[in-house]
Write a protein that holds these residues in place. Structure first.
Motif, PDB file in Angstrom:
ATOM      1  N   LYS A 115       0.851  -1.196   0.000  1.00  0.00           N
ATOM      2  CA  LYS A 115       0.000   0.000   0.000  1.00  0.00           C
ATOM      3  C   LYS A 115       0.884   1.242   0.000  1.00  0.00           C
ATOM      4  O   LYS A 115       1.684   1.424   0.917  1.00  0.00           O
ATOM      5  N   LYS A 200      -5.014   5.985   4.027  1.00  0.00           N
ATOM      6  CA  LYS A 200      -5.506   5.587   5.366  1.00  0.00           C
ATOM      7  C   LYS A 200      -4.340   5.402   6.335  1.00  0.00           C
ATOM      8  O   LYS A 200      -4.502   5.563   7.545  1.00  0.00           O
ATOM      9  N   ASP A 253     -10.656  -0.168   5.978  1.00  0.00           N
ATOM     10  CA  ASP A 253      -9.231  -0.210   6.318  1.00  0.00           C
ATOM     11  C   ASP A 253      -8.851   0.937   7.255  1.00  0.00           C
ATOM     12  O   ASP A 253      -7.963   0.807   8.105  1.00  0.00           O
ATOM     13  N   SER A 263      -1.656  -2.328  14.175  1.00  0.00           N
ATOM     14  CA  SER A 263      -1.267  -1.410  13.095  1.00  0.00           C
ATOM     15  C   SER A 263       0.105  -0.800  13.345  1.00  0.00           C
ATOM     16  O   SER A 263       0.347  -0.159  14.376  1.00  0.00           O
ATOM     17  N   ARG A 264       0.974  -0.964  12.354  1.00  0.00           N
ATOM     18  CA  ARG A 264       2.309  -0.379  12.420  1.00  0.00           C
ATOM     19  C   ARG A 264       2.228   1.146  12.406  1.00  0.00           C
ATOM     20  O   ARG A 264       2.969   1.831  13.098  1.00  0.00           O
ATOM     21  N   ASN A 265       1.292   1.676  11.595  1.00  0.00           N
ATOM     22  CA  ASN A 265       1.157   3.133  11.499  1.00  0.00           C
ATOM     23  C   ASN A 265       0.616   3.724  12.795  1.00  0.00           C
ATOM     24  O   ASN A 265       1.101   4.741  13.289  1.00  0.00           O
TER      25      ASN A 265
HETATM   26  O1  LIG Z   1      -2.902  -2.213   5.793  1.00  0.00           O
HETATM   27  C1  LIG Z   1      -2.942  -2.739   6.861  1.00  0.00           C
HETATM   28  C2  LIG Z   1      -4.156  -3.357   7.416  1.00  0.00           C
HETATM   29  O2  LIG Z   1      -5.149  -3.439   6.465  1.00  0.00           O
HETATM   30  C3  LIG Z   1      -1.738  -2.727   7.709  1.00  0.00           C
HETATM   31  O3  LIG Z   1      -1.662  -1.499   8.315  1.00  0.00           O
HETATM   32  P1  LIG Z   1      -0.368  -1.162   9.158  1.00  0.00           P
HETATM   33  O4  LIG Z   1       0.760  -1.114   8.127  1.00  0.00           O
HETATM   34  O5  LIG Z   1      -0.603   0.150   9.798  1.00  0.00           O
HETATM   35  O6  LIG Z   1      -0.166  -2.266  10.118  1.00  0.00           O
END
Ligand SMILES: O=C(CO)COP(=O)(O)O
Ligand SMILES: NC(=O)C1=CN([C@@H]2O[C@H](COP(=O)(O)OP(=O)(O)OC[C@H]3O[C@@H](n4cnc5c(N)ncnc54)[C@H](O)[C@@H]3O)[C@@H](O)[C@H]2O)C=CC1
Length: 492
Positions: A115, A200, A253, A263-265
């Protein structure tokens, strides 16, 4: 799509490029669904570790089927596969596509699950892959949705979207990835799906920052909702389908990334809100934080398309300009008061639906520019002939400021009056403001223009628009009439 290429005698096969958490979670699901899975990684130590332990360090407690093959040889991963899937972080998509290019056969289905938007080109990731592979027979599919690897790797129920301009390819991928716990939908709005996936992540950084500052669920809900409004605004200007934004890859999402502990973000944002620098936060998360990678392109897109994206801009100021998160949130709250996005009028909806259609969609779009003051039959002649060159006529109408600043010309009628007159001419479908000489290049793309028309007094001056893919036509003027002539005659 040529069906015979999919008819392979043995098991269905997939080559997965990238052995991060997402590539591996999908590898596990597919291998458990009796697919033959080969995973390629650029990192030899990763291949070594996965093939000996069958465990991924970032997915503790998850065992991987021993049937999965691991390799550092990209030719092996790309040869004789029903699907080749890109699962590397966005910054490696271009270089991975370059490595894979010699081994990609015609008609290959290529799925991207990363993404992002490339920083320098503003291309979405299927566009990057398409750009590198440069082969019209390929089918590029974006597979995206609210899908944390940590849950998919544990077989928890998940829904995802297979997006491709070719419905057969989208359906093939839909079937391929459907499993007892994964429900796959199709969509043809590839650009919308990818824009959602990239943006997102930035909103999730904002939600994390808000949490790290100690703010609560109210703030998070506001960020999710207003973040979605920003995504929709940009998507609308780019020509994406509005419905995509309320679907799984948009709202879905956004919800999962802004609320999930996985979630990493969200995690990175939280650490930044607590006072860590962005670099420290990324290091601590230890996996890719795509929201940070997407910021340069998102900011540029917002500026290019003149879309108001205050949350994205604020996150950029925090991450890339060192703005203190608390001050940034205060500034966000202190902006001018405004209403929630009003519903578009029926006319807006119609124009949007027409303008969203790309070139070659069957509808031919023509554009012309001018001041059209004291509308006369010479103008009508030009508009009629311009409309005859296509199906939909757009007029770039010079604003009063543009006329005054650039042409030192003062109109008799104001811009709004001239616009009203033009809008009541039966040949004109849409009037847009012309504010600068150099906007034509952008307009040609934004409005998917096929033919650019001007009076022949401009002959040769806009030939450069052919480089942008528009046909350039100069129409003879009606000799005996002009606005200047009318004004002169009336002054006699
Ligand atoms: O795209 C994701 C979940 O759909 C993963 O998001 P993160 O990279 O923030 O973990
Ligand atoms: N993790 C998730 O839950 C989800 C992730 N995604 C997307 O998938 C993409 C990958 O994400 P993750 O797997 O989480 O990332 P990750 O941080 O786990 O991936 C790291 C992997 O990148 C690969 N890599 C490292 N250096 C490389 C190089 N020089 N060239 C090529 N590959 C290299 C390696 O295989 C490494 O394991 C991202 O764009 C992410 O947004 C999408 C949905 C869910």
């Amino acid at each position: 799509m040529k069906e015979e290429n999919r008819d392979m005698p043995d098991k269905q096969r997939i080559g997965i490029l990238g052995a991060g958490t997402w590539g591996m979670a999908l590898a596990r699901m597919l291998a458990n669904c009796d697919k033959e899975v080969t995973v390629w990684s650029a990192l030899p130590q990763e291949v070594e570790q996965l093939s000996t332990t069958h465990i991924h360090p970032k997915l503790p407690g998850v065992d991987f089927p021993e049937t999965i093959r691991y390799t550092t040889d990209i030719e092996e991963a790309c040869t004789n596969q029903n699907i080749i899937m890109f699962a590397v972080p966005s910054v490696f998509v271009r270089s991975t596509a370059e490595k894979a290019k010699p081994y990609i056969k015609d008609n290959q289905i290529i799925v991207d699950v990363a993404k992002g938007i490339e920083a320098d080109t503003f291309m979405t990731l299927t566009e990057v892959i398409e750009d590198v592979l440069d082969n019209d027979t390929l089918h590029l599919v974006a597979l995206s949705g609210p899908t944390h690897a940590e849950e998919v790797a544990r077989g928890l129920p998940t829904a995802i979207v297979s997006a491709c301009k070719n419905l057969d390819a989208a359906k093939y991928v839909q079937k391929f990835f459907s499993s007892p716990f994964m429900r796959v939908y199709t969509n043809n709005d590839v650009k919308g799906i990818e824009i959602c996936g990239a943006l997102k992540n930035i909103i999730a950084l904002a939600a994390g920052i808000s949490g790290g500052l100690g703010y609560g669920d109210n703030a998070r809900a506001a960020l999710i909702t207003r973040g979605l409004a920003e995504m929709e605004r940009l998507g609308g200007r780019i020509g994406c389908t509005p419905h995509t934004f309320s679907g799984l890859t948009g709202m879905g999402d956004l919800i999962v990334t802004c609320t999930s502990e996985f979630s990493r973000n969200n995690q990175a944002g939280h650490l930044i809100g607590e006072g860590k620098t962005p670099a420290e936060a990324v290091k601590e998360v230890g996996m890719v934080v795509e929201g940070i990678n997407a910021l340069p392109a998102a900011v540029q897109l917002a500026e290019t398309y003149k879309v108001d994206m205050p949350i994205v801009m604020t996150v950029n100021k925090i991450v890339n300009e060192g703005l203190n998160p608390k001050d940034a949130v205060n500034a966000l709250l202190q902006r001018d008061l405004k209403s929630e996005t009003p519903l578009p009028s029926i006319n807006d909806v119609f124009e949007e639906s027409v303008l969203r259609k790309t070139r070659k969609s069957g509808m031919k779009r023509v554009i012309t520019y001018g001041t059209f003051d004291l509308l006369h039959y010479g103008h009508i002649n030009l508009l009629r002939r311009a409309k005859e060159l296509g199906d939909y006529l757009i007029v770039g109408l010079s604003t009063d400021e543009f006329n005054w600043n650039e042409k030192q010309k003062k109109c008799y009628f104001t811009y709004e009056q001239r616009k009203q007159l033009l809008e009541s001419v039966r040949y004109v479908d849409l009037v847009i403001p012309e504010c600068a000489w150099d906007q034509k290049r952008k307009d040609v793309h934004e409005y998917h223009v096929d033919t650019f028309v001007m009076g022949d007094d401009w002959k040769g001056q806009f030939d450069f628009l052919e480089e942008e893919g528009a046909e350039v036509v100069y129409l003879p003027r009606t000799p005996e009439i002009s606005t200047t002539r009318i004004k002169k005659d009336l002054n006699k």
